[in-house]
Enzyme design. Structure first.
Site: not given
Length: 224
Positions: A26, A29, A83-84, A94-96, A103, A121
């Site tokens: 998700t 990118t 990835a954030d 991750k999780g933004g 995920e 990143k």
């Protein structure tokens, strides 16, 4: 103007082979990965996708990518996700986009994980980006208070409308801010001990390959 996200996202499709079960991440990118996979499926590629969010599920369906739920597959051949942040030890945040729980479950079921990122990143230390915690709505304030006692600052994630952000799983997200996660293993252990935290956005032992697109359009492959 060079679209780093598109370059990195599409590059990951080179690892996809006919007959694979593919985890679909998700984010902005991996969006381009899924778009490219849709083209490949329409040109005859046979894959089965496992989506990590309702947003990804909808995109894949619209592109004609066959999907199964995580419950309906034994394992996943490869998962491509964004990835954030990610450091040189292959530890990431991750999780933004709010999909961290799904995920992580999909990543855990995968034989190989590829992350697609643009070069900003890649960081020396995790923490520039907030660390998301998925928490159940019942008693979420208790979680916040426990963290405050440890001098850990959090913000309850909200939508642009001002309403509380709710994940696909019906939970809230507390974002840890103004913190550097130099000892990510310690943080993982600490957060696991707080009741009410369903999952955190530290991904420490998952990624195998990083596809990093640079501002000049070049691709850097970083492997474990």
């Amino acid at each position: 103007m060079i679209n780093q996200k598109k370059i990195a996202g599409e590059k990951a499709c080179e690892w996809i082979k006919d007959g694979m079960v593919v985890g679909l991440g998700t984010g902005s990118t991996v969006y381009y990965t899924i778009e490219k996979l849709g083209e490949m499926v329409n040109n005859g590629l046979h894959i089965t996708g496992v989506a990590t969010s309702e947003e990804t599920n909808k995109q894949a369906q619209n592109l004609g990518i066959p999907l199964k739920s995580l419950n309906d597959v034994t394992e996943i051949d490869i998962t491509i996700d964004g990835a954030d942040e990610i450091d040189t030890d292959f530890q990431g945040i991750k999780g933004g986009g709010g999909a961290l729980l799904r995920e992580k479950m999909v990543a855990s079921a995968s034989l190989k994980n590829i992350w697609v990122v643009s070069e900003e990143k890649l960081v020396r230390n995790l923490g520039k980006f907030p660390l998301p915690l998925e928490v159940i709505p019942f008693g979420w304030k208790q979680v916040e208070r426990k963290l405050e006692k440890e001098h850990i600052q959090t913000n309850l994630r909200k939508q642009s409308s001002g309403e509380v952000y709710v994940t696909n799983n019906g939970n809230y997200i507390l974002d840890i801010v103004n913190q550097t996660f130099t000892d990510a293993e310690m943080w993982q252990e600490k957060l696991a001990q707080i009741p009410g935290i369903v999952e955190h956005g530290l991904f420490l032992h998952y990624v195998d390959i990083i596809i990093c697109a640079k501002a000049n359009g070049e691709i850097e492959l970083i492997k474990k």
